[in-house]
Motif scaffolding. Structure first.
Motif, PDB file in Angstrom:
ATOM      1  N   ILE A  36      20.245 -22.570 -12.812  1.00 52.80           N
ATOM      2  CA  ILE A  36      20.980 -22.942 -14.109  1.00 52.80           C
ATOM      3  C   ILE A  36      21.603 -24.429 -14.181  1.00 52.80           C
ATOM      4  N   ARG A  37      22.099 -24.986 -12.416  1.00 53.13           N
ATOM      5  CA  ARG A  37      22.126 -26.068 -11.952  1.00 53.13           C
ATOM      6  C   ARG A  37      21.391 -27.224 -13.164  1.00 53.13           C
ATOM      7  N   ARG A  38      20.057 -26.814 -12.429  1.00 52.82           N
ATOM      8  CA  ARG A  38      19.479 -27.624 -12.427  1.00 52.82           C
ATOM      9  C   ARG A  38      18.918 -27.560 -13.935  1.00 52.82           C
ATOM     10  N   LEU A  39      18.775 -26.696 -14.900  1.00 57.39           N
ATOM     11  CA  LEU A  39      18.189 -26.627 -16.412  1.00 57.39           C
ATOM     12  C   LEU A  39      19.306 -27.583 -17.087  1.00 57.39           C
ATOM     13  N   GLN A  40      21.125 -27.481 -16.886  1.00 59.19           N
ATOM     14  CA  GLN A  40      21.792 -28.242 -17.074  1.00 59.19           C
ATOM     15  C   GLN A  40      21.592 -30.177 -17.037  1.00 59.19           C
ATOM     16  N   ALA A  41      21.429 -29.691 -15.965  1.00 59.62           N
ATOM     17  CA  ALA A  41      21.238 -31.308 -15.512  1.00 59.62           C
ATOM     18  C   ALA A  41      19.866 -32.188 -16.566  1.00 59.62           C
ATOM     19  N   GLU A  42      19.387 -31.366 -15.973  1.00 61.12           N
ATOM     20  CA  GLU A  42      17.846 -31.827 -17.172  1.00 61.12           C
ATOM     21  C   GLU A  42      18.477 -32.337 -18.223  1.00 61.12           C
ATOM     22  N   PHE A  43      19.373 -31.371 -18.916  1.00 58.37           N
ATOM     23  CA  PHE A  43      19.502 -31.085 -20.291  1.00 58.37           C
ATOM     24  C   PHE A  43      20.403 -32.581 -20.738  1.00 58.37           C
ATOM     25  N   THR A  44      21.410 -32.702 -19.115  1.00 61.00           N
ATOM     26  CA  THR A  44      22.124 -33.712 -19.714  1.00 61.00           C
ATOM     27  C   THR A  44      21.897 -35.117 -19.657  1.00 61.00           C
ATOM     28  N   ASP A  45      21.264 -35.101 -18.917  1.00 59.39           N
ATOM     29  CA  ASP A  45      20.006 -36.601 -18.415  1.00 59.39           C
ATOM     30  C   ASP A  45      19.378 -36.817 -19.579  1.00 59.39           C
ATOM     31  N   GLU A  46      18.383 -36.167 -20.308  1.00 61.05           N
ATOM     32  CA  GLU A  46      17.993 -36.214 -21.291  1.00 61.05           C
ATOM     33  C   GLU A  46      18.752 -37.064 -22.522  1.00 61.05           C
ATOM     34  N   ARG A  47      20.140 -36.535 -22.785  1.00 58.78           N
ATOM     35  CA  ARG A  47      20.552 -36.579 -23.301  1.00 58.78           C
ATOM     36  C   ARG A  47      21.701 -37.844 -23.085  1.00 58.78           C
ATOM     37  N   ASN A  48      21.434 -38.925 -21.995  1.00 59.79           N
ATOM     38  CA  ASN A  48      21.954 -39.903 -21.272  1.00 59.79           C
ATOM     39  C   ASN A  48      23.655 -39.348 -21.690  1.00 59.79           C
ATOM     40  N   TRP A  49      24.517 -37.933 -21.512  1.00 57.89           N
ATOM     41  CA  TRP A  49      25.330 -37.518 -20.977  1.00 57.89           C
ATOM     42  C   TRP A  49      26.042 -37.340 -19.880  1.00 57.89           C
ATOM     43  N   ASN A  50      25.339 -37.943 -18.687  1.00 61.03           N
ATOM     44  CA  ASN A  50      26.344 -38.226 -17.832  1.00 61.03           C
ATOM     45  C   ASN A  50      27.577 -38.839 -17.768  1.00 61.03           C
ATOM     46  N   GLN A  51      26.809 -39.703 -18.159  1.00 62.94           N
ATOM     47  CA  GLN A  51      28.726 -41.044 -18.862  1.00 62.94           C
ATOM     48  C   GLN A  51      29.832 -40.159 -18.662  1.00 62.94           C
ATOM     49  N   HIS A  53      30.140 -36.825 -18.362  1.00 60.07           N
ATOM     50  CA  HIS A  53      30.787 -35.576 -18.188  1.00 60.07           C
ATOM     51  C   HIS A  53      30.676 -35.568 -16.500  1.00 60.07           C
ATOM     52  N   GLN A  54      32.101 -35.980 -16.525  1.00 53.68           N
ATOM     53  CA  GLN A  54      32.547 -36.528 -15.035  1.00 53.68           C
ATOM     54  C   GLN A  54      33.337 -35.238 -14.416  1.00 53.68           C
ATOM     55  N   PRO A  55      34.439 -34.926 -13.639  1.00 53.31           N
ATOM     56  CA  PRO A  55      34.890 -33.718 -13.193  1.00 53.31           C
ATOM     57  C   PRO A  55      36.288 -33.826 -14.260  1.00 53.31           C
ATOM     58  N   ARG A  56      36.974 -34.272 -14.713  1.00 53.90           N
ATOM     59  CA  ARG A  56      38.243 -34.321 -15.431  1.00 53.90           C
ATOM     60  C   ARG A  56      37.590 -33.770 -16.491  1.00 53.90           C
ATOM     61  N   ASN A  57      36.815 -34.244 -17.612  1.00 51.12           N
ATOM     62  CA  ASN A  57      36.082 -33.654 -18.105  1.00 51.12           C
ATOM     63  C   ASN A  57      35.607 -32.204 -18.520  1.00 51.12           C
ATOM     64  N   LEU A  58      34.938 -32.066 -17.963  1.00 50.53           N
ATOM     65  CA  LEU A  58      34.383 -31.037 -17.485  1.00 50.53           C
ATOM     66  C   LEU A  58      34.887 -29.871 -17.264  1.00 50.53           C
ATOM     67  N   LEU A  59      35.863 -30.526 -16.752  1.00 51.23           N
ATOM     68  CA  LEU A  59      37.132 -28.959 -16.301  1.00 51.23           C
ATOM     69  C   LEU A  59      38.152 -29.185 -17.632  1.00 51.23           C
ATOM     70  N   LEU A  60      38.410 -30.244 -19.166  1.00 50.31           N
ATOM     71  CA  LEU A  60      38.708 -29.821 -19.673  1.00 50.31           C
ATOM     72  C   LEU A  60      38.103 -28.792 -20.967  1.00 50.31           C
ATOM     73  N   ALA A  61      36.616 -29.461 -20.878  1.00 45.02           N
ATOM     74  CA  ALA A  61      35.311 -28.513 -21.340  1.00 45.02           C
ATOM     75  C   ALA A  61      35.997 -26.865 -21.461  1.00 45.02           C
ATOM     76  N   LEU A  62      35.340 -26.925 -19.376  1.00 44.45           N
ATOM     77  CA  LEU A  62      35.943 -25.331 -18.890  1.00 44.45           C
ATOM     78  C   LEU A  62      37.292 -24.704 -20.155  1.00 44.45           C
ATOM     79  N   VAL A  63      37.768 -25.428 -19.785  1.00 42.56           N
ATOM     80  CA  VAL A  63      39.784 -24.759 -20.172  1.00 42.56           C
ATOM     81  C   VAL A  63      39.583 -24.256 -21.414  1.00 42.56           C
ATOM     82  N   GLY A  64      38.882 -25.372 -22.434  1.00 44.03           N
ATOM     83  CA  GLY A  64      38.649 -24.781 -23.592  1.00 44.03           C
ATOM     84  C   GLY A  64      37.677 -23.842 -24.218  1.00 44.03           C
ATOM     85  N   GLU A  65      36.420 -23.607 -23.168  1.00 45.13           N
ATOM     86  CA  GLU A  65      35.841 -22.851 -23.524  1.00 45.13           C
ATOM     87  C   GLU A  65      36.392 -21.672 -23.581  1.00 45.13           C
TER      88      GLU A  65
END
Length: 148
Positions: A36-51, A53-65
């Motif tokens: 799952i980690r690898r699949l999501q990393a590939e998904f994020t890389d393909e879309r240039n979304w790492n910029q 997907h930093q910890p704070r943003n991911l935490l807020l997205a997690l809370v939203g979900e």
């Protein structure tokens, strides 16, 4: 999804005191958390979304979900294990939202350099010490409320 174990009637297993408890389901062996980690990393890389997907943003997205999972349970009162009163559409929606929670959790762990499977093993060991079965069996008290 209808053929999956969680959608089958809940067989009961008698316990020592004569009460019945639902049998536990088993998760699929694949994908692993690493998959799952690898699949999501590939998904994020393909879309240039790492910029983004930093910890704070991911935490807020997690809370939203988690909030979206909560919405599915809102106003339902108590919900029985196995969700026997839920429609197939509600079950699919829950499956999707729980998947979003897991994906964001795994990606947050990756960005924070936390080996999540190892962290779970360590935390379970700590919980065994905090909540010895001989002291806490059948009680929901917090570990600070137990007498030695």
């Amino acid at each position: 999804m209808a053929d999956r174990a969680e959608n089958q009637p809940n067989p009961k297993t008698p316990t020592e005191n004569g009460t019945e408890t639902p049998e536990r389901i088993s998760f699929s062996a694949k994908p692993t958390l690493e998959d799952i980690r690898r699949l999501q990393a590939e998904f994020t890389d393909e879309r240039n979304w790492n910029q983004y997907h930093q910890p704070r943003n991911l935490l807020l997205a997690l809370v939203g979900e988690v909030g979206e999972v909560s919405e599915l349970f809102q106003w339902k009162g108590e919900v029985a294990e196995g969700l026997p009163d839920w429609s197939e559409q509600e079950r699919v929606a829950l499956s999707h939202e729980l998947s979003d929670v897991l994906i964001y959790l795994v990606e947050l762990a990756e960005k924070c350099h936390v080996d999540l499977p190892q962290a779970v093993l360590e935390k379970m060991q700590l919980n065994r010490v905090k909540y010895p079965a001989s002291k806490v069996h059948g009680s929901a008290k917090k570990y600070t409320e137990y007498q030695d």
